[in-house]
Scaffold this motif. Structure first.
Motif, PDB file in Angstrom:
ATOM      1  N   ILE A 209      57.187  51.228  24.731  1.00  0.00           N
ATOM      2  CA  ILE A 209      56.503  50.666  25.905  1.00  0.00           C
ATOM      3  C   ILE A 209      55.742  51.720  26.717  1.00  0.00           C
ATOM      4  N   PRO A 210      56.313  52.885  27.009  1.00  0.00           N
ATOM      5  CA  PRO A 210      55.554  53.861  27.811  1.00  0.00           C
ATOM      6  C   PRO A 210      54.216  54.267  27.189  1.00  0.00           C
ATOM      7  N   GLY A 211      54.128  54.254  25.874  1.00  0.00           N
ATOM      8  CA  GLY A 211      52.892  54.676  25.213  1.00  0.00           C
ATOM      9  C   GLY A 211      51.928  53.549  24.892  1.00  0.00           C
ATOM     10  N   ILE A 212      52.309  52.326  25.160  1.00  0.00           N
ATOM     11  CA  ILE A 212      51.426  51.195  24.857  1.00  0.00           C
ATOM     12  C   ILE A 212      50.345  51.117  25.928  1.00  0.00           C
ATOM     13  N   GLU A 213      49.109  51.110  25.466  1.00  0.00           N
ATOM     14  CA  GLU A 213      47.961  51.167  26.365  1.00  0.00           C
ATOM     15  C   GLU A 213      47.685  49.829  27.056  1.00  0.00           C
ATOM     16  N   LEU A 214      47.019  49.936  28.190  1.00  0.00           N
ATOM     17  CA  LEU A 214      46.598  48.752  28.934  1.00  0.00           C
ATOM     18  C   LEU A 214      45.372  48.139  28.271  1.00  0.00           C
TER      19      LEU A 214
ATOM     20  N   ARG B  34      38.217  38.757  30.464  1.00  0.00           N
ATOM     21  CA  ARG B  34      39.646  39.065  30.505  1.00  0.00           C
ATOM     22  C   ARG B  34      40.450  37.843  30.050  1.00  0.00           C
ATOM     23  N   ARG B  35      40.075  36.654  30.523  1.00  0.00           N
ATOM     24  CA  ARG B  35      40.754  35.425  30.111  1.00  0.00           C
ATOM     25  C   ARG B  35      40.680  35.271  28.587  1.00  0.00           C
ATOM     26  N   GLU B  36      39.505  35.496  28.014  1.00  0.00           N
ATOM     27  CA  GLU B  36      39.340  35.365  26.561  1.00  0.00           C
ATOM     28  C   GLU B  36      40.162  36.414  25.810  1.00  0.00           C
ATOM     29  N   LEU B  37      40.197  37.628  26.355  1.00  0.00           N
ATOM     30  CA  LEU B  37      40.992  38.675  25.717  1.00  0.00           C
ATOM     31  C   LEU B  37      42.479  38.330  25.786  1.00  0.00           C
ATOM     32  N   TYR B  38      42.958  37.910  26.941  1.00  0.00           N
ATOM     33  CA  TYR B  38      44.354  37.505  27.075  1.00  0.00           C
ATOM     34  C   TYR B  38      44.682  36.383  26.087  1.00  0.00           C
ATOM     35  N   LYS B  39      43.799  35.410  26.008  1.00  0.00           N
ATOM     36  CA  LYS B  39      44.005  34.265  25.112  1.00  0.00           C
ATOM     37  C   LYS B  39      44.085  34.722  23.657  1.00  0.00           C
ATOM     38  N   THR B  40      43.206  35.634  23.271  1.00  0.00           N
ATOM     39  CA  THR B  40      43.200  36.164  21.904  1.00  0.00           C
ATOM     40  C   THR B  40      44.475  36.944  21.614  1.00  0.00           C
ATOM     41  N   VAL B  41      44.885  37.769  22.562  1.00  0.00           N
ATOM     42  CA  VAL B  41      46.093  38.592  22.369  1.00  0.00           C
ATOM     43  C   VAL B  41      47.332  37.705  22.283  1.00  0.00           C
ATOM     44  N   ILE B  42      47.461  36.717  23.163  1.00  0.00           N
ATOM     45  CA  ILE B  42      48.590  35.790  23.104  1.00  0.00           C
ATOM     46  C   ILE B  42      48.567  35.032  21.788  1.00  0.00           C
ATOM     47  N   GLY B  43      47.381  34.579  21.393  1.00  0.00           N
ATOM     48  CA  GLY B  43      47.230  33.796  20.165  1.00  0.00           C
ATOM     49  C   GLY B  43      47.616  34.544  18.905  1.00  0.00           C
ATOM     50  N   ALA B  44      47.532  35.856  18.938  1.00  0.00           N
ATOM     51  CA  ALA B  44      47.910  36.660  17.774  1.00  0.00           C
ATOM     52  C   ALA B  44      49.423  36.729  17.594  1.00  0.00           C
ATOM     53  N   LEU B  45      50.178  36.371  18.628  1.00  0.00           N
ATOM     54  CA  LEU B  45      51.647  36.375  18.616  1.00  0.00           C
ATOM     55  C   LEU B  45      52.257  37.728  18.295  1.00  0.00           C
ATOM     56  N   GLU B  46      51.563  38.797  18.632  1.00  0.00           N
ATOM     57  CA  GLU B  46      52.088  40.135  18.385  1.00  0.00           C
ATOM     58  C   GLU B  46      52.834  40.628  19.624  1.00  0.00           C
ATOM     59  N   PRO B  47      54.112  40.958  19.500  1.00  0.00           N
ATOM     60  CA  PRO B  47      54.882  41.417  20.653  1.00  0.00           C
ATOM     61  C   PRO B  47      54.261  42.622  21.371  1.00  0.00           C
ATOM     62  N   ARG B  48      53.636  43.509  20.631  1.00  0.00           N
ATOM     63  CA  ARG B  48      52.977  44.660  21.259  1.00  0.00           C
ATOM     64  C   ARG B  48      51.864  44.172  22.197  1.00  0.00           C
ATOM     65  N   GLY B  49      51.171  43.133  21.797  1.00  0.00           N
ATOM     66  CA  GLY B  49      50.135  42.542  22.638  1.00  0.00           C
ATOM     67  C   GLY B  49      50.716  41.936  23.900  1.00  0.00           C
TER      68      GLY B  49
ATOM     69  N   HIS C  93      62.399  49.324  30.940  1.00  0.00           N
ATOM     70  CA  HIS C  93      61.518  50.164  30.132  1.00  0.00           C
ATOM     71  C   HIS C  93      60.074  50.133  30.661  1.00  0.00           C
ATOM     72  N   LEU C  94      59.681  49.002  31.231  1.00  0.00           N
ATOM     73  CA  LEU C  94      58.355  48.937  31.850  1.00  0.00           C
ATOM     74  C   LEU C  94      58.296  49.865  33.051  1.00  0.00           C
ATOM     75  N   ALA C  95      59.385  49.928  33.825  1.00  0.00           N
ATOM     76  CA  ALA C  95      59.428  50.783  35.001  1.00  0.00           C
ATOM     77  C   ALA C  95      59.277  52.255  34.602  1.00  0.00           C
ATOM     78  N   ARG C  96      59.854  52.623  33.473  1.00  0.00           N
ATOM     79  CA  ARG C  96      59.729  54.009  32.997  1.00  0.00           C
ATOM     80  C   ARG C  96      58.309  54.327  32.587  1.00  0.00           C
ATOM     81  N   ALA C  97      57.553  53.277  32.199  1.00  0.00           N
ATOM     82  CA  ALA C  97      56.191  53.480  31.738  1.00  0.00           C
ATOM     83  C   ALA C  97      55.223  53.737  32.895  1.00  0.00           C
ATOM     84  N   GLU C  98      55.618  53.372  34.102  1.00  0.00           N
ATOM     85  CA  GLU C  98      54.705  53.506  35.250  1.00  0.00           C
ATOM     86  C   GLU C  98      54.804  54.833  35.922  1.00  0.00           C
TER      87      GLU C  98
END
Length: 168
Positions: free
Chosen positions: A75-80, A89-104, A163-168
């Motif tokens: 998580i700390p190394g996963i980019e924004l 942004r809405r289209e990108l979010y929709k595409t990322v969710i639609g891919a069902l990839e946990p990293r996304g 783990h998200l808190a450690r990433a910030e």
């Protein structure tokens, strides 16, 4: 092909149990094989019939415990995600969710939290788009982690949040 009794992730419905595999219950002339899925988070909701070869709604196996641990450690190394225009942004979010990839899912969660902090500091309105997709990404990730790790959703949320808190 998934087996009867197996839990899978089916689109934004989240975790579903494969109850049966067989012919279409609606059209006896349809030669395709169908899954009968029951959503885990709402077993009283309608069952889902979907062709095994469905290419419109993504399906995948659940992550393993090891894959979840590796994802959480990364998580700390996963980019924004970076898209300056609201509509894009809405289209990108929709595409990322639609891919069902946990990293996304993690990318969306981190992006939304980062944007929330920036906009709050600037005393600006927080867009509904970020709010909606942030919640959806968090719910999809939390429910899968909870199911696989044998935690409550609240415990899984705390596990991910630490783990998200450690990433910030």
């Amino acid at each position: 092909m998934f087996a009867v009794g197996e839990y899978i992730v089916y689109g934004i419905n989240g975790i579903c149990r494969v109850e049966d595999v067989g012919p279409s219950p609606y059209d006896k002339t349809d030669p395709r094989t169908y899954y009968l899925l029951v959503p885990r988070n709402n077993p009283m909701s309608s069952t889902i019939y979907t062709p095994v070869d469905n290419d419109r709604v993504p399906m995948r196996r659940l992550m393993t415990k090891e894959e979840i641990e590796a994802l959480v450690a990364a998580i700390p190394g996963i980019e924004l995600l970076t898209v300056p225009v609201e509509k894009q942004r809405r289209e990108l979010y929709k595409t990322v969710i639609g891919a069902l990839e946990p990293r996304g899912f993690v990318q969306i969660i981190k992006t939304v939290e980062h944007r929330r902090a920036e906009l709050t500091a600037a005393h600006k309105h927080f867009p509904v788009t970020d709010l909606e997709y942030g919640r959806l990404a968090r719910q999809l990730l939390r429910s899968e982690c909870a199911h696989v790790l044998g935690l409550s959703e609240e415990e899984a949320d705390s596990y991910i949040a630490s783990h998200l808190a450690r990433a910030e």
